[in-house]
Design an enzyme around this catalytic site. Structure first.
Site, PDB file in Angstrom:
ATOM      1  N   ARG A   7      10.432  -7.355   2.475  1.00  0.00           N
ATOM      2  CA  ARG A   7      10.419  -7.021   3.846  1.00  0.00           C
ATOM      3  C   ARG A   7      10.904  -8.247   4.840  1.00  0.00           C
ATOM      4  O   ARG A   7      10.687  -9.364   4.015  1.00  0.00           O
ATOM      5  CB  ARG A   7       8.932  -6.746   4.283  1.00  0.00           C
ATOM      6  CG  ARG A   7       8.545  -5.856   5.621  1.00  0.00           C
ATOM      7  CD  ARG A   7       7.199  -5.855   5.940  1.00  0.00           C
ATOM      8  NE  ARG A   7       6.789  -4.976   6.995  1.00  0.00           N
ATOM      9  CZ  ARG A   7       5.447  -5.055   7.710  1.00  0.00           C
ATOM     10  NH1 ARG A   7       4.498  -5.397   6.892  1.00  0.00           N
ATOM     11  NH2 ARG A   7       5.636  -4.264   8.776  1.00  0.00           N
ATOM     12  N   HIS A  55       1.686  -9.369  -7.221  1.00  0.00           N
ATOM     13  CA  HIS A  55       2.531 -10.083  -6.209  1.00  0.00           C
ATOM     14  C   HIS A  55       3.045 -11.364  -7.048  1.00  0.00           C
ATOM     15  O   HIS A  55       3.582 -12.220  -6.497  1.00  0.00           O
ATOM     16  CB  HIS A  55       1.246 -10.867  -5.196  1.00  0.00           C
ATOM     17  CG  HIS A  55       0.948  -9.753  -4.302  1.00  0.00           C
ATOM     18  ND1 HIS A  55       1.560  -8.767  -3.774  1.00  0.00           N
ATOM     19  CD2 HIS A  55      -0.465  -9.575  -3.744  1.00  0.00           C
ATOM     20  CE1 HIS A  55       0.865  -7.950  -2.921  1.00  0.00           C
ATOM     21  NE2 HIS A  55      -0.466  -8.392  -3.064  1.00  0.00           N
ATOM     22  N   THR A  57       0.819  -1.078   0.099  1.00  0.00           N
ATOM     23  CA  THR A  57       0.242  -0.005   0.029  1.00  0.00           C
ATOM     24  C   THR A  57       0.620   1.119   0.077  1.00  0.00           C
ATOM     25  O   THR A  57       0.791   2.151  -0.688  1.00  0.00           O
ATOM     26  CB  THR A  57      -1.005   0.114   1.057  1.00  0.00           C
ATOM     27  OG1 THR A  57      -1.514  -1.296   1.456  1.00  0.00           O
ATOM     28  CG2 THR A  57      -1.922   1.328   1.170  1.00  0.00           C
TER      29      THR A  57
END
Length: 349
Positions: free
Chosen positions: A180, A156, A89
């Site tokens: 991440r 994705h 996001t």
């Protein structure tokens, strides 16, 4: 069979497998393929299917494969890639603000990000192809992706599943990949999937942290294994740094202005000296900050056309939140997997 109008697939249908309510979205070819694939219980609803090393829901797999066959990249296309809950996001908001800053200069009262969720402004490319039934089906309308002088979209999808028109040596399409720490990704995705389960049907209950931890470590997560997903884009960024920009969530949180400039330059929209003097980078960072976006009315009460509640995309956005949920043994196990997977690649978290 008719499909939802405006190419909008409901959340429940998107996540259902071929035994559920989403079966009307599947071609017979897809059903035949699914019957031959390993499957595991999904984190949300239905099942995940393993296809050529990665896990997908049934409808998502059909969309990915159709997109792979049909999509034709433009040289000016910009593709944002993440694994779920890895800063998607935030990356969408930053990229949208960067490439559209000549059109939208008011960051306090009139910017689209003030009234529209980033996932609507930068939609997922492969979702557009879920209702494209075969090779002869008319390609979906991709005008939603037109942003400034380029097409800005997200996915994705693992690198190996991208359309060939994006990966070819002749393509000038640019890819931004944000990764991440898997431990924080796990916690963020665990909360998101549990909220989504309850949103769909409160009787579904929630998954335990022990259950999803085990599945993540075995590689059974949406578009996972996470480590293989990350490595695919990491290797491409080393071989083609002019086409693939590899970013780390933790580094962006630590030095946001530095990485905002890097992102803008890579996308082909570097900040001018005049903009620097006017504080435009700082305005974009403020506009796209977790605190600002999460406090906007649209992101507190609104929903995406597919049904997801906008506030489900804003939980904490912090680095190291995993320490509040994972035992030392869990942390050690994930770190050891990361070490083993990334050994010799030069990549570390």
């Amino acid at each position: 069979m008719a499909v939802p109008s405006q190419n909008i697939i409901s959340l429940k249908n998107l996540l259902q497998d071929d035994d559920g309510e989403g079966q009307g979205l599947l071609t017979q070819e897809s059903k035949n393929l699914l019957s031959s694939l390993p499957r595991e219980k999904s984190w949300i609803l239905g099942h995940l299917y393993q296809y050529q090393g990665f896990w997908h829901t049934s409808t998502q797999l059909q969309g990915v494969l159709t997109c792979q066959r049909q999509f034709q990249a433009h040289d000016t296309d910009l593709l944002l890639v993440t694994t779920p809950k890895s800063g998607t996001t935030w990356l969408k908001a930053l990229a949208f603000a960067i490439v559209n800053r000549a059109r939208y200069t008011n960051y306090t009262t009139q910017h689209p990000l003030l009234t529209t969720n980033p996932h609507e402004l930068v939609p997922f490319l492969d979702r557009k192809y879920i209702d494209s039934y075969d090779d002869h089906h008319q390609s979906p309308d991709l005008t939603d992706f037109v942003s400034s002088s380029c097409r800005l979209f997200s996915t994705h999808v693992p690198y190996v599943r991208l359309p060939e028109s994006i990966k070819t040596d002749f393509s000038k399409c640019k890819i931004v990949y944000l990764c991440r720490d898997p431990k924080d990704t796990l916690i963020s995705y665990w909360h998101f999937t549990n909220n989504t389960r309850l949103q769909i049907n409160s009787s579904l209950g929630t998954n335990s942290i022990e259950d999803v931890f085990d599945r993540l470590c075995r590689g059974v997560s949406l578009f996972g294994p996470i480590w293989d997903h990350v490595l695919g884009y990491w290797k491409e960024s080393l071989e083609s740094p002019f086409r693939v920009c590899f970013l780390k969530f933790e580094e962006m949180k630590k030095e946001p202005k530095l990485h905002l400039r890097r992102l803008a330059e890579f996308l082909g929209y570097p900040f001018l000296m005049e903009e620097e003097n006017q504080g435009v980078p700082e305005e974009i960072l403020r506009l796209c900050s977790f605190q600002n976006l999460s406090n906007l009315e649209v992101n507190k009460t609104g929903k995406l056309p597919s049904g997801e509640e906008n506030n489900s995309f804003f939980r904490r956005g912090e680095v190291g939140d995993y320490v509040n949920y994972l035992t030392p043994e869990m942390v050690e196990r994930i770190d050891q997997i990361s070490k083993d997977k990334f050994q010799g690649s030069g990549l570390k978290f």
